[in-house]
Write a protein that holds these residues in place. Structure first.
Motif: not given
Length: 91
Positions: A4-7, A10-19, A22-32
């Motif tokens: 959650k902290d990582l997401a 990412l939301a702050i640095k990447g100017d994304f919504s928190k949702t 979180e989807s991007y981080v989950n996608f990355l971990f799911d792919e790994i």
């Protein structure tokens, strides 16, 4: 740091919504995870390498009863840090 902290970062640095973050981080971990399940190596330049490695069956000891037990063979995830990560942590 948690997932959650990582997401949140990412939301702050990447100017994304928190949702979205979180989807991007989950996608990355799911792919790994999917690659490791398929016995594929995941190599991230400058960070490290994730591999699935077999662990042989072995004999262990139950610490409570001191009885010998057989531990089954399995596959485990391993991580080998890249030189850049090792150097950054050592400083």
């Amino acid at each position: 740091m948690t997932k959650k902290d990582l997401a949140d970062k990412l939301a702050i640095k990447g100017d994304f919504s928190k949702t979205d973050a979180e989807s991007y981080v989950n996608f990355l971990f799911d792919e790994i995870t999917g690659c490791l399940v398929a016995n594929e190596e995941v190599s991230i330049a400058g960070f490290g390498k994730f591999v699935a490695a077999p662990r042989a069956a072995r004999e262990g000891i139950n610490p409570k009863t001191k009885e010998k037990i057989q531990i089954a063979a399995t596959t485990v995830a391993k991580f080998k840090p890249a030189k850049q990560l090792k150097e950054a942590v050592a400083k």
